[in-house]
Design an enzyme around this catalytic site. Sequence first.
Site, PDB file in Angstrom:
ATOM      1  N   ASP A  62     -27.463 -26.986 -39.807  1.00 51.85           N
ATOM      2  CA  ASP A  62     -27.461 -25.878 -40.755  1.00 51.85           C
ATOM      3  C   ASP A  62     -26.325 -24.919 -40.391  1.00 51.85           C
ATOM      4  O   ASP A  62     -26.115 -24.609 -39.210  1.00 51.85           O
ATOM      5  CB  ASP A  62     -28.774 -25.102 -40.702  1.00 51.85           C
ATOM      6  CG  ASP A  62     -29.946 -25.901 -41.253  1.00 51.85           C
ATOM      7  OD1 ASP A  62     -29.739 -27.055 -41.669  1.00 51.85           O
ATOM      8  OD2 ASP A  62     -31.069 -25.364 -41.251  1.00 51.85           O
ATOM      9  N   HIS A 114     -27.604 -25.219 -48.435  1.00 49.09           N
ATOM     10  CA  HIS A 114     -28.483 -24.344 -47.653  1.00 49.09           C
ATOM     11  C   HIS A 114     -28.738 -23.059 -48.426  1.00 49.09           C
ATOM     12  O   HIS A 114     -29.054 -22.017 -47.863  1.00 49.09           O
ATOM     13  CB  HIS A 114     -27.847 -24.042 -46.290  1.00 49.09           C
ATOM     14  CG  HIS A 114     -28.804 -23.517 -45.269  1.00 49.09           C
ATOM     15  ND1 HIS A 114     -30.139 -23.887 -45.207  1.00 49.09           N
ATOM     16  CD2 HIS A 114     -28.633 -22.626 -44.243  1.00 49.09           C
ATOM     17  CE1 HIS A 114     -30.723 -23.270 -44.198  1.00 49.09           C
ATOM     18  NE2 HIS A 114     -29.843 -22.487 -43.603  1.00 49.09           N
ATOM     19  N   HIS A 118     -29.402 -15.793 -47.731  1.00 49.98           N
ATOM     20  CA  HIS A 118     -30.262 -16.297 -46.657  1.00 49.98           C
ATOM     21  C   HIS A 118     -31.540 -15.459 -46.599  1.00 49.98           C
ATOM     22  O   HIS A 118     -31.755 -14.637 -45.698  1.00 49.98           O
ATOM     23  CB  HIS A 118     -29.528 -16.257 -45.314  1.00 49.98           C
ATOM     24  CG  HIS A 118     -30.039 -17.273 -44.343  1.00 49.98           C
ATOM     25  ND1 HIS A 118     -31.150 -17.062 -43.561  1.00 49.98           N
ATOM     26  CD2 HIS A 118     -29.612 -18.508 -44.050  1.00 49.98           C
ATOM     27  CE1 HIS A 118     -31.368 -18.117 -42.807  1.00 49.98           C
ATOM     28  NE2 HIS A 118     -30.447 -19.017 -43.083  1.00 49.98           N
ATOM     29  N   HIS A 208     -28.117 -26.579 -35.343  1.00 50.84           N
ATOM     30  CA  HIS A 208     -27.365 -25.542 -36.043  1.00 50.84           C
ATOM     31  C   HIS A 208     -25.903 -25.551 -35.611  1.00 50.84           C
ATOM     32  O   HIS A 208     -25.588 -25.865 -34.461  1.00 50.84           O
ATOM     33  CB  HIS A 208     -27.958 -24.158 -35.765  1.00 50.84           C
ATOM     34  CG  HIS A 208     -29.346 -23.982 -36.302  1.00 50.84           C
ATOM     35  ND1 HIS A 208     -30.463 -24.435 -35.619  1.00 50.84           N
ATOM     36  CD2 HIS A 208     -29.805 -23.437 -37.460  1.00 50.84           C
ATOM     37  CE1 HIS A 208     -31.550 -24.156 -36.336  1.00 50.84           C
ATOM     38  NE2 HIS A 208     -31.173 -23.552 -37.452  1.00 50.84           N
TER      39      HIS A 208
END
Length: 260
Positions: A62, A114, A118, A208
């Site tokens: 990610d 993604h 966020h 990540h």
Amino acid sequence: MSHFYVFNGKKIKQAVFIGVAVVFAAGIVYSERGNMAVFSSGGPAAIYNVKTEKKQIALTFDISWGETRTAPILDVLEQKGVKNATFFLSSPWSKSHPDIVNRIAKTGYEIGSHGHKHVNYSSLADEEIRKQIQTADGVLKELTGKSPNLIRMPNGDFDKRVLGIADQLGYKVIQWDTDSLDWKNPGAETIISRVVSKAHPGDIVLLHASDSSKQTHEALPAIIDQLKSKGYEFVTVSELMKQAQAENKAVEEQSFKQVY
């Protein structure tokens, strides 16, 4: 006039037993009614892993911010000959780092969404959820030339509404079964041990490549080497899903043949 009733003891026992059984069953149905609604609805579901007999595993990364950690991770993957991995990119980061996105795409790694902001999408209204997914889709399509069909929600957060909207937009929601917890920066050895000890066929591993994860590139070489030594093949999430579908189809065809 007095009335006398003769009762059959065996029948009484049967009646009592049946009554208790009915009450017990009703209790189960009541307590599990939420789960039954979820599993019997036939709606879209998030994918945490896939069922396969092959030792295949998907490394996923990610990225939502930063510019110093992705290149070292790509270097390790290339040096170790890992040609298949899946990167979930947030659209604001992608827009700010088109050169890195281009490198990921040109190397042949799979790119998934993604999202845009966020934030936890389950806290958003339906139209806003749709807007977030579509905005990210537009940015990634512009940068890579094609729309992704996999999405990992920010923070891994979703509910049934999010799953339904993602499905309507042509997306599969991808979670993970093995969490490296690399974002906590517990030390390379801890990250290595956690991933390797939990890895299994059909596993989706969460890693990540954002700047907050400072030790992922240090742990990655050993993770790759140790998984290879255990016989694992690295594949993309899409390849993993196709393999599971192929195996399921083979099982169904075999079962059909056995019937006749």
